[in-house]
Design a protein around this motif. Structure first.
Motif, mmCIF file in Angstrom:
data_model
loop_
_atom_site.group_PDB
_atom_site.id
_atom_site.type_symbol
_atom_site.label_atom_id
_atom_site.label_comp_id
_atom_site.label_asym_id
_atom_site.label_seq_id
_atom_site.Cartn_x
_atom_site.Cartn_y
_atom_site.Cartn_z
ATOM 1 N N CYS A 20 0.968 -1.086 -0.141
ATOM 2 C CA CYS A 20 0.059 -0.326 0.063
ATOM 3 C C CYS A 20 0.757 1.264 0.143
ATOM 4 C CB CYS A 20 -0.924 -0.008 1.255
ATOM 5 S SG CYS A 20 -1.591 1.588 1.419
ATOM 6 N N CYS A 67 0.075 3.186 3.868
ATOM 7 C CA CYS A 67 0.421 2.699 4.903
ATOM 8 C C CYS A 67 1.503 1.649 4.934
ATOM 9 C CB CYS A 67 -0.701 2.241 5.749
ATOM 10 S SG CYS A 67 -1.225 0.531 5.078
ATOM 11 N N GLN A 98 1.404 -1.612 4.283
ATOM 12 C CA GLN A 98 1.144 -2.779 4.380
ATOM 13 C C GLN A 98 0.755 -3.429 3.125
ATOM 14 O OE1 GLN A 98 -2.022 -3.369 7.561
ATOM 15 N NE2 GLN A 98 -3.678 -3.014 5.961
ATOM 16 N N CYS A 119 -4.433 -0.245 0.129
ATOM 17 C CA CYS A 119 -4.914 -1.519 0.857
ATOM 18 C C CYS A 119 -6.534 -1.486 1.046
ATOM 19 C CB CYS A 119 -4.123 -1.813 2.037
ATOM 20 S SG CYS A 119 -4.489 -0.619 3.307
ATOM 21 N N CYS A 122 -7.236 1.504 3.745
ATOM 22 C CA CYS A 122 -6.822 2.893 3.266
ATOM 23 C C CYS A 122 -7.780 3.292 2.252
ATOM 24 C CB CYS A 122 -5.382 2.895 2.759
ATOM 25 S SG CYS A 122 -3.993 2.835 4.166
ATOM 26 N N SER A 132 -3.700 1.657 10.193
ATOM 27 C CA SER A 132 -4.005 0.229 9.306
ATOM 28 C C SER A 132 -3.703 -0.753 10.384
ATOM 29 C CB SER A 132 -3.259 0.308 8.299
ATOM 30 O OG SER A 132 -3.728 1.037 7.159
HETATM 31 ZN ZN LIG Z 1 -2.847 0.874 3.452
#
Ligand SMILES: [Zn+2]
Length: 305
Positions: free
Chosen positions: A7, A10, A12, A26, A29, A226
């Motif tokens: 992502c 963030c 992840q 992601c 988000c 997140s």
């Molecule tokens: Zn994210």
């Protein structure tokens, strides 16, 4: 290297196909971005509706005042008989109704202005989950500008002896600026300097540093948001509750009843605003808000002891 997509906000794993401005984001988000856009639009809607309502009420008051006024024959003086007081009162009511209409028109115009400002607002709010991506875009532009200014200055210094017209042409061809802008750059200032002034480079550089720090801050927060299993948490301090809402990016203070005037004044001076829909005093959730909340709690505790 695996082909796992991360992502852009963030960091992840972005396990869905969602994108924002061409960057992978992601699920978490992505849904926050949508929620934010909805909140902003809902606010604009609310303001526009309120302006419309005020305008209608103002129209109604204006019509009423007008009808009342037409009941008095034009130019008729105030009655001099037993009806005198009634007549004065009537004229006073007309005046007040006009005044009320006028005040409502003014209020409607102000609400309209706020709705328009909200619609046109180009500032990047930290409430916006996509703020990181927007700020990174802005940062890239500023960095390009910095490089461009430095390169142009170098060129101008190196070719100072060449004919002005030739210098202008090369600036236009190499850097894609207009010939008018090129001519401006080659015109000496009062200290006989040409090119971009030092302060222009310094200011731009300062803005670059400020943006980088803000992006780093937001990235740190995006990671926390997140990773959080609960986006709204509460923390009790005596009978005051601190609520942290990661979705709406707000820190809220909830009091058992209406705080004293002194506490309210303190809350306002610490940047908190009353939110009727949350029945809480709130401000943007960041480190300064945490410190402000601590000071408020201390203030209340000192008052009570
Ligand atoms: Zn994210």
């Amino acid at each position: 290297m695996s082909d796992v997509t991360l992502c852009a906000i963030c960091g992840q794993v972005a396990d869905c196909a969602a994108e924002y401005r061409g960057e992978p984001v992601c699920q978490s988000c992505n849904s926050r971005i949508l929620a934010y856009v909805n909140r902003v639009e809902a606010r604009i809607d609310r303001l526009q509706n309120r302006a419309e309502r005020l305008n209608k009420e103002a129209d109604a008051d204006h019509d009423r005042a007008h009808n009342m006024a037409t009941a008095i024959p034009w130019g008729q003086p105030i009655a001099s008989n037993y009806r005198r007081q009634a007549d004065i009162n009537y004229r006073e009511r007309i005046h007040k109704t006009y005044e009320r209409a006028f005040q409502k028109y003014k209020a409607a115009a102000e609400v309209n202005r706020r709705a328009e400002a909200a619609e046109k607002n180009r500032a990047i709010s930290s409430d916006d989950p996509a703020a990181i991506l927007k700020l990174e875009e802005k940062l890239r532009l500023l960095e390009q500008t910095q490089t461009l200014m430095r390169d142009m200055n170098k060129y101008i210094r190196k070719n100072a002896k060449k004919p002005q017209q030739e210098q202008i042409q090369v600036l236009v061809d190499t850097f894609g600026i207009s010939s008018k802008r090129a001519a401006e750059l080659l015109t000496p200032d009062y200290l006989k300097r040409v090119g971009f002034a030092d302060y222009e480079l310094t200011n731009n550089n300062a803005e670059i540093r400020r943006l980088k720090a803000r992006i780093a801050d937001l990235k740190e927060r995006a990671k926390i948001v997140s990773a959080a299993t609960e986006t709204v948490t509460e923390e009790a301090h005596g009978d005051i509750t601190i609520e942290r809402d990661l979705d709406e990016n707000r820190l809220r203070l909830k009091f058992p009843g209406k705080p004293s005037k002194e506490v309210i004044a303190r809350l306002k001076s610490e940047g908190f605003r009353w939110s009727p829909s949350n029945m809480a005093w709130q401000r943007q959730l960041n480190n300064s808000a945490e410190w402000a909340a601590k000071r408020i709690l201390q203030f209340v505790q000192d008052k009570n002891s």
